[in-house]
Design a protein around this motif. Structure first.
Motif, mmCIF file in Angstrom:
data_model
loop_
_atom_site.group_PDB
_atom_site.id
_atom_site.type_symbol
_atom_site.label_atom_id
_atom_site.label_comp_id
_atom_site.label_asym_id
_atom_site.label_seq_id
_atom_site.Cartn_x
_atom_site.Cartn_y
_atom_site.Cartn_z
ATOM 1 N N GLU A 265 2.232 -4.874 43.902
ATOM 2 C CA GLU A 265 3.315 -5.158 44.869
ATOM 3 C C GLU A 265 4.074 -3.420 45.757
ATOM 4 O OE1 GLU A 265 7.548 -6.887 44.562
ATOM 5 O OE2 GLU A 265 6.019 -7.386 42.569
ATOM 6 N N VAL A 266 4.209 -3.940 47.083
ATOM 7 C CA VAL A 266 4.202 -3.423 48.181
ATOM 8 C C VAL A 266 6.339 -3.307 48.085
ATOM 9 C CG1 VAL A 266 5.080 -1.760 50.521
ATOM 10 C CG2 VAL A 266 2.534 -2.460 49.047
ATOM 11 N N THR A 267 7.198 -2.566 47.830
ATOM 12 C CA THR A 267 8.657 -2.811 48.104
ATOM 13 C C THR A 267 8.737 -1.897 49.235
ATOM 14 O OG1 THR A 267 8.948 -3.164 45.726
ATOM 15 C CG2 THR A 267 10.797 -2.359 47.444
ATOM 16 N N ARG A 268 9.398 -2.051 49.767
ATOM 17 C CA ARG A 268 9.992 -1.695 51.487
ATOM 18 C C ARG A 268 11.471 -1.043 50.900
ATOM 19 N NH1 ARG A 268 8.853 -2.594 56.957
ATOM 20 N NH2 ARG A 268 10.355 -2.121 57.827
ATOM 21 N N HIS A 269 11.580 0.233 51.450
ATOM 22 C CA HIS A 269 12.493 1.715 51.891
ATOM 23 C C HIS A 269 12.955 1.821 52.732
ATOM 24 C CE1 HIS A 269 13.025 0.882 46.770
ATOM 25 N NE2 HIS A 269 11.903 0.878 47.222
ATOM 26 N N VAL A 270 13.953 1.752 53.257
ATOM 27 C CA VAL A 270 15.116 2.495 54.356
ATOM 28 C C VAL A 270 15.486 4.222 53.639
ATOM 29 C CG1 VAL A 270 16.143 2.122 56.301
ATOM 30 C CG2 VAL A 270 15.015 0.499 55.611
ATOM 31 N N LEU A 271 14.830 5.310 54.047
ATOM 32 C CA LEU A 271 15.257 6.120 53.862
ATOM 33 C C LEU A 271 16.193 6.874 54.764
ATOM 34 C CD1 LEU A 271 16.133 8.435 51.900
ATOM 35 C CD2 LEU A 271 14.159 9.232 52.241
ATOM 36 N N GLU A 272 17.315 7.318 55.179
ATOM 37 C CA GLU A 272 18.146 7.337 56.405
ATOM 38 C C GLU A 272 18.245 9.316 55.953
ATOM 39 O OE1 GLU A 272 20.862 5.804 58.724
ATOM 40 O OE2 GLU A 272 20.024 3.778 58.059
ATOM 41 N N LEU A 273 17.952 9.803 56.532
ATOM 42 C CA LEU A 273 18.593 11.851 56.107
ATOM 43 C C LEU A 273 18.899 11.985 57.050
ATOM 44 C CD1 LEU A 273 14.454 12.823 55.537
ATOM 45 C CD2 LEU A 273 16.762 11.760 53.917
ATOM 46 N N GLY A 274 20.378 12.617 56.895
ATOM 47 C CA GLY A 274 20.924 13.322 57.861
ATOM 48 C C GLY A 274 21.307 14.498 57.601
ATOM 49 N N TYR A 275 22.542 15.514 58.241
ATOM 50 C CA TYR A 275 22.630 16.748 58.613
ATOM 51 C C TYR A 275 22.773 16.861 56.478
ATOM 52 C CZ TYR A 275 24.997 21.174 59.601
ATOM 53 O OH TYR A 275 25.643 22.185 58.823
ATOM 54 N N ALA A 276 23.155 16.228 56.221
ATOM 55 C CA ALA A 276 24.074 16.381 54.823
ATOM 56 C C ALA A 276 22.679 16.853 53.691
ATOM 57 C CB ALA A 276 24.381 15.204 54.044
ATOM 58 N N SER A 277 21.438 16.069 54.260
ATOM 59 C CA SER A 277 20.517 16.411 53.474
ATOM 60 C C SER A 277 19.250 17.267 53.604
ATOM 61 C CB SER A 277 19.053 14.750 53.982
ATOM 62 O OG SER A 277 20.150 13.685 54.103
ATOM 63 N N PHE A 278 20.230 18.777 54.186
ATOM 64 C CA PHE A 278 19.532 19.340 54.783
ATOM 65 C C PHE A 278 19.603 20.768 54.239
ATOM 66 C CE2 PHE A 278 17.970 16.103 57.393
ATOM 67 C CZ PHE A 278 16.414 16.297 57.479
ATOM 68 N N LYS A 279 18.967 21.903 53.534
ATOM 69 C CA LYS A 279 19.530 23.075 53.571
ATOM 70 C C LYS A 279 19.820 23.794 54.965
ATOM 71 C CE LYS A 279 17.718 23.656 48.711
ATOM 72 N NZ LYS A 279 16.405 24.148 48.602
ATOM 73 N N ALA A 280 21.075 24.693 54.845
ATOM 74 C CA ALA A 280 21.930 25.095 55.975
ATOM 75 C C ALA A 280 19.796 26.308 56.798
ATOM 76 C CB ALA A 280 21.878 27.032 55.456
ATOM 77 N N ASP A 281 18.973 27.214 56.017
ATOM 78 C CA ASP A 281 17.853 27.189 57.177
ATOM 79 C C ASP A 281 17.016 26.052 57.281
ATOM 80 O OD1 ASP A 281 17.010 26.294 53.847
ATOM 81 O OD2 ASP A 281 15.166 27.588 54.446
ATOM 82 N N GLN A 282 17.237 25.315 56.385
ATOM 83 C CA GLN A 282 16.051 23.888 57.534
ATOM 84 C C GLN A 282 17.564 23.393 58.487
ATOM 85 O OE1 GLN A 282 16.426 21.359 53.861
ATOM 86 N NE2 GLN A 282 13.810 21.262 53.167
ATOM 87 N N VAL A 283 18.253 23.397 58.490
ATOM 88 C CA VAL A 283 18.927 23.187 59.999
ATOM 89 C C VAL A 283 19.118 24.301 60.950
ATOM 90 C CG1 VAL A 283 21.292 22.575 60.835
ATOM 91 C CG2 VAL A 283 20.780 21.692 58.564
ATOM 92 N N LEU A 284 19.064 25.185 60.411
ATOM 93 C CA LEU A 284 18.728 26.438 61.784
ATOM 94 C C LEU A 284 17.750 26.254 61.986
ATOM 95 C CD1 LEU A 284 20.784 28.669 59.467
ATOM 96 C CD2 LEU A 284 21.486 27.599 61.987
ATOM 97 N N ARG A 285 15.872 26.082 61.404
ATOM 98 C CA ARG A 285 15.218 25.948 62.056
ATOM 99 C C ARG A 285 14.638 25.096 63.480
ATOM 100 N NH1 ARG A 285 13.162 26.070 56.922
ATOM 101 N NH2 ARG A 285 13.066 27.938 56.018
ATOM 102 N N LYS A 286 15.841 24.492 63.339
ATOM 103 C CA LYS A 286 15.384 23.433 64.155
ATOM 104 C C LYS A 286 16.647 23.140 64.822
ATOM 105 C CE LYS A 286 13.030 20.277 61.967
ATOM 106 N NZ LYS A 286 11.179 19.912 62.871
ATOM 107 N N LEU A 287 17.346 24.387 64.824
ATOM 108 C CA LEU A 287 18.717 24.083 65.629
ATOM 109 C C LEU A 287 18.596 25.684 66.923
ATOM 110 C CD1 LEU A 287 21.875 23.594 63.935
ATOM 111 C CD2 LEU A 287 20.584 22.347 65.670
ATOM 112 N N LEU A 288 17.761 26.825 66.106
ATOM 113 C CA LEU A 288 17.415 27.745 66.576
ATOM 114 C C LEU A 288 16.183 27.906 68.004
ATOM 115 C CD1 LEU A 288 18.224 30.515 64.277
ATOM 116 C CD2 LEU A 288 19.942 29.152 66.022
ATOM 117 N N PRO A 289 16.063 28.267 68.901
ATOM 118 C CA PRO A 289 14.587 28.514 69.640
ATOM 119 C C PRO A 289 13.867 29.080 68.752
ATOM 120 C CG PRO A 289 16.974 30.255 70.402
ATOM 121 C CD PRO A 289 17.325 29.053 69.083
#
Length: 153
Positions: free
Chosen positions: A1-25
């Protein structure tokens, strides 16, 4: 049986280095470490990071709730008291803070007093060698991380 889930990831879901890796050029390195002195984070940013210093500072504050001030060291240490010029890159311009080390509480103005949390193990190692009755004369005492803990024993 397959169950469908919606997973929303936001700013709070990520660590500082993960956020900065996306924000910095691309090509701008994410700061790998910083020193905490009470509520203050102390960074030594590189030249290529300086245009993004406020973003870096704000992300560090967001991801480390105990922080109230983020500073970047300006230049090098050039005086006998080992204090350095700094700029606030995020948060409050509040340099008076408290640090607890080995049961001793130190209240200091980080802009006026040298403090290096990375020396904590050295403080502990040296203090452990003191015996009752020893006289401690620390001619470079600063605020006393070598002298205060044994005096409390």
């Amino acid at each position: 049986e397959v169950t469908r889930h919606v997973l929303e990831l936001g700013y709070a879901s990520f660590k500082a280095d993960q956020v900065l890796r996306k924000l910095l050029p691309a090509g701008v390195e994410v700061p790998s470490a910083f020193e905490c002195v009470g509520h203050i984070a102390h960074l030594n940013l590189r030249a290529e990071q300086l245009p993004y210093k406020h973003v870096i500072g704000q992300v560090l504050m967001d991801k480390n709730p105990h922080l109230r001030t983020v500073v970047n060291k300006l230049g090098s240490i050039e005086n006998e008291f080992r204090v350095f010029s700094m700029e606030v890159i995020a948060g409050e311009e509040r340099f008076e803070t408290e640090v607890v080390q080995h049961g001793a509480k130190f209240r200091l103005d980080f802009s006026q007093v040298y403090w290096n949390s990375r020396l904590e193990n050295e403080h502990k190692r040296l203090v452990a060698t003191f015996k009752e009755g020893d006289v401690v004369a620390d001619i470079m005492a600063g605020i006393g991380p070598f002298a205060i803990p044994p005096a409390q024993r």
